[in-house]
Design an enzyme around this catalytic site. Structure first.
Site, PDB file in Angstrom:
ATOM      1  N   HIS A  72       0.845  -1.193   0.000  1.00  0.00           N
ATOM      2  CA  HIS A  72       0.000   0.000   0.000  1.00  0.00           C
ATOM      3  C   HIS A  72       0.878   1.240   0.000  1.00  0.00           C
ATOM      4  O   HIS A  72       1.699   1.424   0.889  1.00  0.00           O
ATOM      5  CB  HIS A  72      -0.922   0.005   1.227  1.00  0.00           C
ATOM      6  CG  HIS A  72      -2.099  -0.899   1.075  1.00  0.00           C
ATOM      7  ND1 HIS A  72      -3.326  -0.645   1.646  1.00  0.00           N
ATOM      8  CD2 HIS A  72      -2.239  -2.055   0.384  1.00  0.00           C
ATOM      9  CE1 HIS A  72      -4.168  -1.604   1.316  1.00  0.00           C
ATOM     10  NE2 HIS A  72      -3.519  -2.481   0.564  1.00  0.00           N
ATOM     11  N   TYR A 201      -9.420   5.773   7.133  1.00  0.00           N
ATOM     12  CA  TYR A 201      -9.610   6.123   8.543  1.00  0.00           C
ATOM     13  C   TYR A 201     -10.619   7.264   8.576  1.00  0.00           C
ATOM     14  O   TYR A 201     -10.389   8.307   7.971  1.00  0.00           O
ATOM     15  CB  TYR A 201      -8.302   6.608   9.164  1.00  0.00           C
ATOM     16  CG  TYR A 201      -7.258   5.524   9.351  1.00  0.00           C
ATOM     17  CD1 TYR A 201      -7.119   4.879  10.575  1.00  0.00           C
ATOM     18  CD2 TYR A 201      -6.399   5.160   8.312  1.00  0.00           C
ATOM     19  CE1 TYR A 201      -6.149   3.896  10.761  1.00  0.00           C
ATOM     20  CE2 TYR A 201      -5.440   4.172   8.488  1.00  0.00           C
ATOM     21  CZ  TYR A 201      -5.322   3.544   9.713  1.00  0.00           C
ATOM     22  OH  TYR A 201      -4.372   2.565   9.903  1.00  0.00           O
ATOM     23  N   PRO A 293      -4.917   0.218  18.601  1.00  0.00           N
ATOM     24  CA  PRO A 293      -4.644  -0.241  17.226  1.00  0.00           C
ATOM     25  C   PRO A 293      -4.595   0.872  16.179  1.00  0.00           C
ATOM     26  O   PRO A 293      -4.128   0.641  15.072  1.00  0.00           O
ATOM     27  CB  PRO A 293      -5.783  -1.216  16.933  1.00  0.00           C
ATOM     28  CG  PRO A 293      -6.839  -0.916  17.932  1.00  0.00           C
ATOM     29  CD  PRO A 293      -6.180  -0.340  19.128  1.00  0.00           C
ATOM     30  N   LYS A 297       0.463  -0.194  15.159  1.00  0.00           N
ATOM     31  CA  LYS A 297       1.841  -0.304  15.637  1.00  0.00           C
ATOM     32  C   LYS A 297       2.137  -1.530  16.499  1.00  0.00           C
ATOM     33  O   LYS A 297       3.307  -1.849  16.743  1.00  0.00           O
ATOM     34  CB  LYS A 297       2.214   0.960  16.449  1.00  0.00           C
ATOM     35  CG  LYS A 297       2.356   2.203  15.590  1.00  0.00           C
ATOM     36  CD  LYS A 297       3.556   2.114  14.662  1.00  0.00           C
ATOM     37  CE  LYS A 297       3.564   3.161  13.595  1.00  0.00           C
ATOM     38  NZ  LYS A 297       3.631   2.644  12.225  1.00  0.00           N
ATOM     39  N   TYR A 385       3.753   6.455  10.175  1.00  0.00           N
ATOM     40  CA  TYR A 385       2.907   5.342   9.748  1.00  0.00           C
ATOM     41  C   TYR A 385       3.733   4.244   9.079  1.00  0.00           C
ATOM     42  O   TYR A 385       3.507   3.053   9.326  1.00  0.00           O
ATOM     43  CB  TYR A 385       1.826   5.852   8.796  1.00  0.00           C
ATOM     44  CG  TYR A 385       0.694   4.876   8.587  1.00  0.00           C
ATOM     45  CD1 TYR A 385      -0.370   4.807   9.485  1.00  0.00           C
ATOM     46  CD2 TYR A 385       0.688   4.009   7.506  1.00  0.00           C
ATOM     47  CE1 TYR A 385      -1.403   3.909   9.298  1.00  0.00           C
ATOM     48  CE2 TYR A 385      -0.340   3.102   7.314  1.00  0.00           C
ATOM     49  CZ  TYR A 385      -1.385   3.054   8.209  1.00  0.00           C
ATOM     50  OH  TYR A 385      -2.418   2.153   8.032  1.00  0.00           O
TER      51      TYR A 385
HETATM   52  C1  LIG Z   1      -8.027  -8.304  19.410  1.00  0.00           C
HETATM   53  C2  LIG Z   1      -6.720  -7.667  18.969  1.00  0.00           C
HETATM   54  C3  LIG Z   1      -6.664  -6.969  17.768  1.00  0.00           C
HETATM   55  C4  LIG Z   1      -5.462  -6.371  17.358  1.00  0.00           C
HETATM   56  N1  LIG Z   1      -5.424  -5.661  16.189  1.00  0.00           N
HETATM   57  C5  LIG Z   1      -4.258  -5.086  15.817  1.00  0.00           C
HETATM   58  C6  LIG Z   1      -4.162  -4.333  14.628  1.00  0.00           C
HETATM   59  O1  LIG Z   1      -5.117  -4.197  13.883  1.00  0.00           O
HETATM   60  N2  LIG Z   1      -2.949  -3.779  14.317  1.00  0.00           N
HETATM   61  C7  LIG Z   1      -1.843  -3.943  15.119  1.00  0.00           C
HETATM   62  O2  LIG Z   1      -0.745  -3.468  14.790  1.00  0.00           O
HETATM   63  N3  LIG Z   1      -1.916  -4.636  16.238  1.00  0.00           N
HETATM   64  C8  LIG Z   1      -3.081  -5.203  16.602  1.00  0.00           C
HETATM   65  N4  LIG Z   1      -3.133  -5.908  17.736  1.00  0.00           N
HETATM   66  C9  LIG Z   1      -1.912  -6.022  18.486  1.00  0.00           C
HETATM   67  C10 LIG Z   1      -1.028  -7.133  17.925  1.00  0.00           C
HETATM   68  O3  LIG Z   1      -1.816  -8.222  17.547  1.00  0.00           O
HETATM   69  C11 LIG Z   1      -0.029  -7.485  19.001  1.00  0.00           C
HETATM   70  O4  LIG Z   1       0.761  -6.341  19.236  1.00  0.00           O
HETATM   71  C12 LIG Z   1       0.837  -8.679  18.640  1.00  0.00           C
HETATM   72  O5  LIG Z   1       0.077  -9.867  18.667  1.00  0.00           O
HETATM   73  C13 LIG Z   1       1.998  -8.792  19.621  1.00  0.00           C
HETATM   74  O6  LIG Z   1       2.649 -10.010  19.443  1.00  0.00           O
HETATM   75  P1  LIG Z   1       3.289 -10.775  20.692  1.00  0.00           P
HETATM   76  O7  LIG Z   1       3.890 -11.997  20.122  1.00  0.00           O
HETATM   77  O8  LIG Z   1       4.117  -9.819  21.454  1.00  0.00           O
HETATM   78  O9  LIG Z   1       2.075 -11.114  21.652  1.00  0.00           O
HETATM   79  P2  LIG Z   1       0.866 -12.140  21.434  1.00  0.00           P
HETATM   80  O10 LIG Z   1       0.421 -12.143  20.026  1.00  0.00           O
HETATM   81  O11 LIG Z   1      -0.136 -11.794  22.481  1.00  0.00           O
HETATM   82  O12 LIG Z   1       1.490 -13.548  21.747  1.00  0.00           O
HETATM   83  C14 LIG Z   1       1.803 -13.947  23.049  1.00  0.00           C
HETATM   84  C15 LIG Z   1       1.688 -15.465  23.143  1.00  0.00           C
HETATM   85  O13 LIG Z   1       2.053 -15.871  24.448  1.00  0.00           O
HETATM   86  C16 LIG Z   1       1.164 -16.870  24.878  1.00  0.00           C
HETATM   87  N5  LIG Z   1       1.149 -16.886  26.346  1.00  0.00           N
HETATM   88  C17 LIG Z   1       0.518 -16.049  27.183  1.00  0.00           C
HETATM   89  N6  LIG Z   1       0.745 -16.372  28.444  1.00  0.00           N
HETATM   90  C18 LIG Z   1       1.552 -17.442  28.421  1.00  0.00           C
HETATM   91  C19 LIG Z   1       2.128 -18.254  29.432  1.00  0.00           C
HETATM   92  N7  LIG Z   1       1.915 -18.005  30.727  1.00  0.00           N
HETATM   93  N8  LIG Z   1       2.898 -19.290  29.057  1.00  0.00           N
HETATM   94  C20 LIG Z   1       3.136 -19.547  27.741  1.00  0.00           C
HETATM   95  N9  LIG Z   1       2.601 -18.825  26.757  1.00  0.00           N
HETATM   96  C21 LIG Z   1       1.819 -17.782  27.085  1.00  0.00           C
HETATM   97  C22 LIG Z   1      -0.160 -16.477  24.256  1.00  0.00           C
HETATM   98  O14 LIG Z   1      -1.045 -17.575  24.150  1.00  0.00           O
HETATM   99  C23 LIG Z   1       0.287 -15.957  22.906  1.00  0.00           C
HETATM  100  O15 LIG Z   1       0.283 -16.941  21.912  1.00  0.00           O
HETATM  101  C24 LIG Z   1      -4.315  -6.485  18.171  1.00  0.00           C
HETATM  102  C25 LIG Z   1      -4.396  -7.199  19.371  1.00  0.00           C
HETATM  103  C26 LIG Z   1      -5.572  -7.780  19.786  1.00  0.00           C
HETATM  104  C27 LIG Z   1      -5.611  -8.523  21.098  1.00  0.00           C
END
Ligand SMILES: Cc1cc2nc3c(=O)[nH]c(=O)nc-3n(C[C@H](O)[C@H](O)[C@H](O)COP(=O)(O)OP(=O)(O)OC[C@H]3O[C@@H](n4cnc5c(N)ncnc54)[C@H](O)[C@@H]3O)c2cc1C
Length: 390
Positions: A72, A201, A293, A297, A385
């Site tokens: 994009h 947006y 969101p 980021k 962005y």
């Molecule tokens: C509903 C939703 C919508 C979103 N939409 C957007 C968006 O549109 N744009 C954007 O940029 N970001 C968005 N985000 C944010 C983005 O998805 C997150 O920033 C991203 O997933 C971060 O990745 P992560 O691996 O740090 O954490 P996570 O994706 O949360 O992964 C963490 C993992 O750790 C595991 N875990 C948790 N506790 C334990 C434990 N005690 N032991 C072992 N494993 C564990 C979980 O099951 C999970 O699989 C959204 C988040 C949510 C919740």
């Protein structure tokens, strides 16, 4: 059992870190609380900065993204019947973003981990971190009713906001900063063609709306809703009607509607926990910080943490130099706070705040007027962005 780095959490941050380290000959074990199917069923982010795109390619997991992702070059902001195109490529000297779902990235990472023989333990229960301030930390967990122990050099806490890693840092050491916004995003995913080839947006007096997509046949739409609302209160028809009211008229007229295949409400908050390290534990991604969101980021910030942390761990193992590890928290936090500021700003610009009567509303309108009329303001938006440099 022994490994070099135990990674707690098999979301995008944990899997990507494991993949990058494995390619450098560093041994890891990923402990994930959920099943693989559950992790792959989560619908989340979809807009990737160039930094994350480069990181995925370097980690040998970019092929499908390059085939199926959409580049994009811009997006639109809509306000009071006016539309402003933000031409990312032109304003930033050719930088763009890639639209490719987080679900797909996680899928690609799981496949790559399997193909390389990486160890990912799903359904790991009661993960507990021990001896973090010693040189011999270890992690215990239960799986299928049996207890396990993994000795390691380092632990990467990539277990998201509700994980155990951040909580393992004593409260007296942690400093937490938080802003909870008085609304959420009601989002639906539908097998319909996106209303526009670029994201829209929309700031509207009834509340914010976002037209987004995952691919040419899969649309993702959001509307601002009350933080106490529930998806059950919204039929698909009610959602489409409300969305149409908030987006530009010509977009509303050609909006393709259909049954939702996912509907959920995400609360909006800004959160940072400092520092990102404690002894031999290093936090990355949502385990340490959350952004609203708006501005997309969250996932991108998890990726830049993984970049800094993987670079530091590789430097430690290759050159026995721990300077980058010692500086990890400070280095990552600088970029984290810039993304915090940007996400807060974009949220403040585009949402309806219940308390913003009078002065607050006028400032918001003036900020939008400035954005619509100033190339400098548009450049600042575009620069953030597409993602600030690592
Ligand atoms: C509903 C939703 C919508 C979103 N939409 C957007 C968006 O549109 N744009 C954007 O940029 N970001 C968005 N985000 C944010 C983005 O998805 C997150 O920033 C991203 O997933 C971060 O990745 P992560 O691996 O740090 O954490 P996570 O994706 O949360 O992964 C963490 C993992 O750790 C595991 N875990 C948790 N506790 C334990 C434990 N005690 N032991 C072992 N494993 C564990 C979980 O099951 C999970 O699989 C959204 C988040 C949510 C919740």
């Amino acid at each position: 059992m022994r490994t070099q780095v135990v990674i707690v959490g098999g979301g995008p941050a944990g899997l990507l870190l494991s993949q990058i380290l494995h390619l450098q000959g560093i041994d890891t074990v990923v402990l994930e609380r959920q099943s693989e199917e559950y992790v792959l069923g989560r619908i989340r982010a979809g807009v990737l900065e160039q930094g994350l795109v480069d990181l995925l390619r370097a980690a040998n997991v970019g092929d499908r993204m390059d085939r199926e992702g959409q580049i994009h070059e811009g997006f639109e902001v809509s306000w009071e019947g006016r539309r402003q195109h933000i031409n990312l490529a032109e304003l930033t000297g050719g930088k763009t973003v890639m639209v490719y779902g987080q679900t797909e990235i996680t899928h690609d990472l799981y496949d790559a981990r399997r193909a390389m023989g990486g160890t990912v333990v799903n359904k790991a229960e009661d993960v507990t971190l021990h001896e973090l301030t010693s040189h011999k930390p270890y992690v215990t967990y239960r799986k299928d009713g049996k207890s396990h122990r993994i000795d390691c050099d380092f632990i990467a806490g990539c277990d998201g906001f509700h994980g155990v890693s951040r909580q393992s840092i004593p409260k007296s050491v942690r400093q937490e900063y938080e802003r909870v916004y008085p609304f959420g995003w009601l989002g639906i995913l539908s097998k319909t063609s996106p209303v526009s080839s670029e994201l829209i947006y929309s700031q509207h007096e009834r509340g914010f709306a976002l037209c987004s997509m995952r691919n040419p046949k899969l649309s993702r739409y959001y509307i601002q809703c009350s933080s106490s609302d529930s998806p059950e209160n919204w039929s698909d028809e009610a959602f489409w009607e409300e969305l149409k009211r908030r987006i530009p008229e010509d977009a509303a007229q050609k909006l393709e509607v259909g049954p939702s295949i996912e509907k959920s409400i995400a609360p909006l908050r800004s959160f940072v926990s400092e520092p990102l390290s404690y002894g031999r534990l290093f936090l990355a991604g949502d385990a340490a910080h959350i952004v609203p969101p708006t501005g997309a980021k969250g996932l991108n910030l998890a990726a830049s943490d993984v970049h800094y942390l993987s670079t530091a761990l590789i430097e430690f193992y290759k050159n026995s130099d721990d300077a980058l590890l010692s500086a990890y928290s400070e280095t990552a936090l600088k970029r984290i706070w810039k993304a915090m500021r940007f996400s807060w700003w974009m949220t403040t610009l585009l949402h309806k705040f219940p308390e913003n009567k009078g002065f607050g509303d006028r400032i918001q309108q003036t900020e939008l007027e400035y954005l619509f009329s100033s190339r400098a303001a548009q450049t600042a938006l575009a620069e953030n962005y597409v993602g600030l440099p690592y």
